[in-house]
Design a protein around this motif. Structure first.
Motif, PDB file in Angstrom:
ATOM      1  N   LEU A 503      -3.966 -13.012   1.355  1.00 14.02           N
ATOM      2  CA  LEU A 503      -4.721 -12.094   0.500  1.00 14.02           C
ATOM      3  C   LEU A 503      -6.079 -11.717   1.093  1.00 14.02           C
ATOM      4  O   LEU A 503      -6.637 -10.672   0.761  1.00 14.02           O
ATOM      5  CB  LEU A 503      -4.931 -12.724  -0.880  1.00 14.02           C
ATOM      6  N   ASP A 504      -6.622 -12.563   1.977  1.00 15.44           N
ATOM      7  CA  ASP A 504      -7.951 -12.316   2.544  1.00 15.44           C
ATOM      8  C   ASP A 504      -7.953 -11.016   3.351  1.00 15.44           C
ATOM      9  O   ASP A 504      -7.154 -10.832   4.265  1.00 15.44           O
ATOM     10  CB  ASP A 504      -8.350 -13.490   3.442  1.00 15.44           C
ATOM     11  N   GLY A 505      -8.864 -10.120   3.021  1.00 14.61           N
ATOM     12  CA  GLY A 505      -8.969  -8.846   3.727  1.00 14.61           C
ATOM     13  C   GLY A 505      -7.948  -7.811   3.290  1.00 14.61           C
ATOM     14  O   GLY A 505      -7.963  -6.680   3.774  1.00 14.61           O
ATOM     15  N   LEU A 506      -7.053  -8.194   2.369  1.00 14.29           N
ATOM     16  CA  LEU A 506      -6.001  -7.289   1.914  1.00 14.29           C
ATOM     17  C   LEU A 506      -6.350  -6.655   0.577  1.00 14.29           C
ATOM     18  O   LEU A 506      -6.199  -5.440   0.392  1.00 14.29           O
ATOM     19  CB  LEU A 506      -4.670  -8.043   1.811  1.00 14.29           C
ATOM     20  N   VAL A 507      -6.826  -7.457  -0.391  1.00  8.87           N
ATOM     21  CA  VAL A 507      -7.053  -6.956  -1.747  1.00  8.87           C
ATOM     22  C   VAL A 507      -8.536  -6.723  -2.004  1.00  8.87           C
ATOM     23  O   VAL A 507      -9.396  -7.367  -1.397  1.00  8.87           O
ATOM     24  CB  VAL A 507      -6.490  -7.937  -2.801  1.00  8.87           C
ATOM     25  N   THR A 508      -8.805  -5.793  -2.914  1.00  2.09           N
ATOM     26  CA  THR A 508     -10.194  -5.479  -3.275  1.00  2.09           C
ATOM     27  C   THR A 508     -10.491  -5.825  -4.727  1.00  2.09           C
ATOM     28  O   THR A 508     -11.591  -5.609  -5.206  1.00  2.09           O
ATOM     29  CB  THR A 508     -10.466  -3.978  -3.061  1.00  2.09           C
ATOM     30  N   GLY A 514      -4.573 -16.996 -16.815  1.00  2.00           N
ATOM     31  CA  GLY A 514      -4.750 -18.364 -17.277  1.00  2.00           C
ATOM     32  C   GLY A 514      -5.182 -18.418 -18.728  1.00  2.00           C
ATOM     33  O   GLY A 514      -5.955 -17.569 -19.194  1.00  2.00           O
ATOM     34  N   GLY A 515      -4.681 -19.407 -19.456  1.00  2.00           N
ATOM     35  CA  GLY A 515      -5.075 -19.593 -20.847  1.00  2.00           C
ATOM     36  C   GLY A 515      -4.734 -18.434 -21.751  1.00  2.00           C
ATOM     37  O   GLY A 515      -5.434 -18.182 -22.742  1.00  2.00           O
ATOM     38  N   GLY A 516      -3.677 -17.680 -21.423  1.00  2.00           N
ATOM     39  CA  GLY A 516      -3.282 -16.551 -22.257  1.00  2.00           C
ATOM     40  C   GLY A 516      -4.106 -15.296 -22.039  1.00  2.00           C
ATOM     41  O   GLY A 516      -3.937 -14.315 -22.754  1.00  2.00           O
ATOM     42  N   LYS A 517      -5.012 -15.315 -21.056  1.00  2.00           N
ATOM     43  CA  LYS A 517      -5.870 -14.168 -20.778  1.00  2.00           C
ATOM     44  C   LYS A 517      -5.680 -13.700 -19.342  1.00  2.00           C
ATOM     45  O   LYS A 517      -5.206 -14.444 -18.488  1.00  2.00           O
ATOM     46  CB  LYS A 517      -7.349 -14.524 -21.004  1.00  2.00           C
ATOM     47  N   VAL A 518      -6.090 -12.460 -19.092  1.00  2.00           N
ATOM     48  CA  VAL A 518      -6.100 -11.902 -17.735  1.00  2.00           C
ATOM     49  C   VAL A 518      -7.517 -11.434 -17.452  1.00  2.00           C
ATOM     50  O   VAL A 518      -8.028 -10.537 -18.121  1.00  2.00           O
ATOM     51  CB  VAL A 518      -5.105 -10.731 -17.593  1.00  2.00           C
ATOM     52  N   ARG A 519      -8.156 -12.076 -16.490  1.00  2.00           N
ATOM     53  CA  ARG A 519      -9.563 -11.789 -16.192  1.00  2.00           C
ATOM     54  C   ARG A 519      -9.667 -10.986 -14.899  1.00  2.00           C
ATOM     55  O   ARG A 519      -9.052 -11.336 -13.896  1.00  2.00           O
ATOM     56  CB  ARG A 519     -10.345 -13.100 -16.058  1.00  2.00           C
ATOM     57  N   GLU A 520     -10.477  -9.949 -14.944  1.00  2.00           N
ATOM     58  CA  GLU A 520     -10.664  -9.084 -13.777  1.00  2.00           C
ATOM     59  C   GLU A 520     -11.848  -9.572 -12.949  1.00  2.00           C
ATOM     60  O   GLU A 520     -12.921  -9.873 -13.477  1.00  2.00           O
ATOM     61  CB  GLU A 520     -10.913  -7.645 -14.237  1.00  2.00           C
ATOM     62  N   HIS A 521     -11.666  -9.656 -11.623  1.00  2.03           N
ATOM     63  CA  HIS A 521     -12.732 -10.039 -10.698  1.00  2.03           C
ATOM     64  C   HIS A 521     -12.800  -8.983  -9.599  1.00  2.03           C
ATOM     65  O   HIS A 521     -11.847  -8.816  -8.834  1.00  2.03           O
ATOM     66  CB  HIS A 521     -12.467 -11.411 -10.076  1.00  2.03           C
ATOM     67  N   LEU A 522     -13.918  -8.271  -9.519  1.00  2.00           N
ATOM     68  CA  LEU A 522     -14.090  -7.267  -8.478  1.00  2.00           C
ATOM     69  C   LEU A 522     -14.388  -7.945  -7.152  1.00  2.00           C
ATOM     70  O   LEU A 522     -15.048  -8.983  -7.089  1.00  2.00           O
ATOM     71  CB  LEU A 522     -15.228  -6.312  -8.847  1.00  2.00           C
ATOM     72  N   GLY A 523     -13.892  -7.370  -6.069  1.00  3.25           N
ATOM     73  CA  GLY A 523     -14.116  -7.942  -4.746  1.00  3.25           C
ATOM     74  C   GLY A 523     -12.853  -8.597  -4.205  1.00  3.25           C
ATOM     75  O   GLY A 523     -11.804  -8.624  -4.847  1.00  3.25           O
ATOM     76  N   GLY A 524     -12.964  -9.135  -2.986  1.00  2.00           N
ATOM     77  CA  GLY A 524     -11.829  -9.759  -2.324  1.00  2.00           C
ATOM     78  C   GLY A 524     -11.566 -11.169  -2.814  1.00  2.00           C
ATOM     79  O   GLY A 524     -12.227 -11.673  -3.724  1.00  2.00           O
ATOM     80  N   ILE A 525     -10.600 -11.816  -2.179  1.00  2.35           N
ATOM     81  CA  ILE A 525     -10.186 -13.145  -2.622  1.00  2.35           C
ATOM     82  C   ILE A 525     -11.295 -14.174  -2.417  1.00  2.35           C
ATOM     83  O   ILE A 525     -11.469 -15.091  -3.215  1.00  2.35           O
ATOM     84  CB  ILE A 525      -8.878 -13.572  -1.903  1.00  2.35           C
ATOM     85  N   TYR A 526     -12.094 -14.022  -1.352  1.00  5.81           N
ATOM     86  CA  TYR A 526     -13.182 -14.978  -1.126  1.00  5.81           C
ATOM     87  C   TYR A 526     -14.302 -14.796  -2.148  1.00  5.81           C
ATOM     88  O   TYR A 526     -14.957 -15.764  -2.537  1.00  5.81           O
ATOM     89  CB  TYR A 526     -13.725 -14.848   0.303  1.00  5.81           C
ATOM     90  N   ASP A 527     -14.526 -13.549  -2.579  1.00 12.79           N
ATOM     91  CA  ASP A 527     -15.501 -13.316  -3.652  1.00 12.79           C
ATOM     92  C   ASP A 527     -15.051 -14.021  -4.928  1.00 12.79           C
ATOM     93  O   ASP A 527     -15.850 -14.623  -5.646  1.00 12.79           O
ATOM     94  CB  ASP A 527     -15.664 -11.816  -3.913  1.00 12.79           C
ATOM     95  N   PHE A 528     -13.749 -13.938  -5.192  1.00 15.59           N
ATOM     96  CA  PHE A 528     -13.189 -14.604  -6.370  1.00 15.59           C
ATOM     97  C   PHE A 528     -13.346 -16.118  -6.270  1.00 15.59           C
ATOM     98  O   PHE A 528     -13.778 -16.776  -7.220  1.00 15.59           O
ATOM     99  CB  PHE A 528     -11.718 -14.224  -6.519  1.00 15.59           C
TER     100      PHE A 528
END
Length: 656
Positions: A503-508, A514-528
């Protein structure tokens, strides 16, 4: 434990490997590596006796037990999970029955002084001692502990196995093999059907409890953490490195460089000798020296340089039609079975974005994908945008291939129009060139099947790729090529994966399930990963568990903090899209402030704990520097907690 001598395996003109010799010793943790189709699965089958080599011998002592987990197996559906796992204790059950029979006989007989009665007592005592040494009394506890480690809940144990997917049933088979405690474990891609926590548990089990292990896996971190020895199958040879995987990579490079230098020096020496011989061959005064050079030349043993296997698939997605600006929009999407999978899922994926779905197994990643595909019903609104053409690669895609067809027939069956003229070129790009295309699907390895399934995906142009664990069964070189192809793809991509390197360098953008929710995180996998204060995706489960720890000075943060993706939809139909985006922007800013505050609190809590431990030592009891730091840190913590509460209230207001 297992001795291999002069092993040779041939399927066609070119052998898979030849003259292979090695020994599997007690406490060996062997990583079997090589490209897909190199013969890794074949070697495991030969070691466990399921397949015969072309020549050579495999010697296994009579009392040595072997446990083998293949990539694909036929599973039973007539028992519960507990009953199926209990089959691992078949020998213990038989021994228990023999003991019960002898015990009953001892109770019924009255000839206490007879030799046969005394012999029966001695036999019972010996058998009972063996029974106890096998840990038979702890079988049920060990069974539950192993199944729990592989992800089963206590309620799952009484459920019929037919209710579980193929991946979960493979976990049952893995549990049975581990419970048998064989002398040698042969595991072919054991992590393919495991989630993050189960991989961690298996890693720990293999490192500490197993006797000897030979495993095939494309999970680089897993094999590196488990292995202490590496066998490489490359270009028809099996090379033994007495080190773990990471060290093997370095040694392999150094070995080849050393061989190249030695080879070049030898070639120069040979060239000089030949030049001398040709120059002075017909001079009588140099006849003796010429003969000496000829003899030296004949005695030289040529230095061999390990071949480098550079073959890899060349993957290119065809140009795609332009889709609408927003291929996927979810508004208040909810899915529940007997339990809630997720609720209030609100997300918008733009055209051209590459996004990742991450989280533990069972949290809903594949379920949301199935909702997008329209395979299962759900609540809420999910819109697939204008002119969106979806290409879907599922986890079990490779298992759905018709095993009676050849590789060529599999592609020829689905190819349409002009693409049929290029089938051989496509197969060659995926390392199915020449006679490989005539192989039956049933003889292909898991990796080869995945490559074949990927070809099917390429036959029709699509503008939305949905890839559910696409790297399972792909070797490391192929994963890199696939990654570059997805990066170059001019459409939109959703990648479900737990492979951080892929995923590194592939996704933005990352969506965390988790826990019944879907959380959005902007940035790449390392930012997450940085935002979660973890270094590996495998630590996601651990991070959640740590938040429940009783020694924390502050309660679990997530319980009171609203998250992106829960209430980010427009408040009414009349609210404009611009207002909706501004609201999301403010929510992200507020959430970031809360996360920064949480990190500060966690850092201060950690430091207070360290200071506590220091001050408990007698030599530090009067250290005023530590006392002062403790007091100031405690005061700062109290202030930060108050600030966190205010920020959380503001975030809660914004989310209403």
């Amino acid at each position: 434990m297992i001795s291999v001598e002069g092993l040779r395996v041939e399927f066609g003109v070119k052998p898979l490997f030849a003259d292979a010799s090695f020994v599997v010793n007690d406490r060996d943790r062997i990583a079997l590596v090589g490209k897909n189709g190199a013969g890794k699965s074949t070697l495991l089958k030969i070691l466990c006796g399921l397949q015969k080599p072309t020549s050579g011998t495999v010697s296994v002592p009579q009392d040595t037990t072997i446990g083998y987990l293949p990539q694909v197996m036929n599973l039973q559906d007539s028992t519960t999970v507990r009953q199926e796992a209990q089959k691992a204790f078949a020998d213990v059950t038989k021994m228990q029955q023999r003991l019960d029979k002898m015990n009953q006989e001892l109770a019924e007989r009255t000839d206490y002084e007879s030799e046969s009665y005394l012999a029966l007592i001695e036999k019972y005592t010996t058998e009972h001692d063996r029974f106890m040494m096998m840990g038979a009394e702890n079988c049920e506890a060990e069974l539950e502990r192993t199944l729990a480690g592989l992800g089963f809940t206590r309620e799952d144990l009484e459920r019929p196995t037919k209710e579980f997917s193929g991946g979960w049933r493979m976990r049952i088979e893995l549990a049975k093999i581990l419970l048998m405690k064989p002398d040698v474990l042969l595991l072919d891609e054991p992590t393919n059907h495991l989630d993050i926590e189960s991989i961690q548990w298996l890693e720990q089990f293999l490192s500490t409890s197993a006797k000897a292990v030979v495993l095939v896996s494309h999970d680089r971190a897993f094999i590196n953490n488990v292995s202490n020895r590496t066998l490489e199958i490359s270009c028809g040879q099996i090379i033994d490195y007495k080190v773990k995987y990471d060290e093997y990579v370095v040694l392999r490079k150094e070995r080849r460089e050393h061989q190249l230098r030695a080879y070049e020096n030898q070639q120069k020496e040979i060239a000089d000798m030949k030049q001398f011989i040709e120059r002075f061959r017909y001079q009588a005064t140099k006849a003796v020296q010429v003969q000496q050079k000829i003899k030296q030349l004949e005695k030289i043993v040529p230095i061999e340089v390990d071949e480098v296997d550079n073959s890899a698939m060349h993957l290119k997605f065809p140009p795609c039609l332009r889709s609408g600006d927003y291929p996927i929009i979810c508004e208040d999407v909810k899915k529940a079975y007997n339990h809630l999978v997720f609720d209030h899922v609100n997300l918008t994926i733009k055209r051209g974005e590459k996004v990742a779905f991450v989280g533990k197994n069972g949290e809903g990643k594949s379920t949301l994908v199935k909702c997008i595909m329209g395979e299962i019903p759900f609540e809420g609104h999910l819109k697939v945008g204008h002119n969106v053409q979806i290409g879907y690669f599922a986890q079990n895609q490779a298992q759905l291939l018709d095993e009676s067809l050849t590789v060529f027939q599999t592609i020829d069956y689905v190819a349409k129009g002009e693409i049929r003229l290029k089938i051989n070129d496509i197969l060659g790009a995926f390392m199915f060139g020449g006679e490989e295309s005539d192989k039956k699907v049933k003889v292909l390895s898991g990796g080869e099947r995945s490559r074949l399934a990927m070809i099917r995906l390429l036959l029709e142009p699509v503008n939305l790729l949905i890839l559910d664990e696409p790297t399972n069964h792909l070797d490391m070189a192929s994963k890199d090529v696939l990654k570059e192809a997805i990066k170059a793809f001019d459409g939109t991509a959703i990648v479900v994966s737990h492979d951080r390197e892929f995923l590194d360098g592939l996704v933005t953008k990352v969506y965390e399930f988790g826990g019944g929710k879907v959380r959005e995180h902007l940035g790449g996998i390392y930012d997450f990963l940085e935002s979660k204060k973890i270094s590996e995706l495998s630590e996601l489960g651990k991070a959640e568990n740590n938040s429940h720890a009783g020694n924390q000075m502050f309660p679990r943060w997530e319980s009171n903090v609203p998250t992106l993706g829960t209430n980010t939809q427009p408040a009414s139909k009349s609210q404009s899209y611009a207002e909706h985006k501004e609201q999301q922007k403010q929510l992200r800013k507020a959430e970031k402030a809360v996360e920064q505050s949480e990190r500060k609190i966690n850092d201060m809590e950690r430091r207070l704990k360290e200071l506590d431990e220091l001050l408990m030592k007698p030599e530090n009891a009067s250290n005023m520097e530590f006392v002062t730091e403790y007091t100031s840190t405690k005061r700062a913590l109290d202030e930060e907690v108050e600030r966190w509460e205010k920020l959380s209230e503001e975030l809660e207001q914004l989310s209403i």
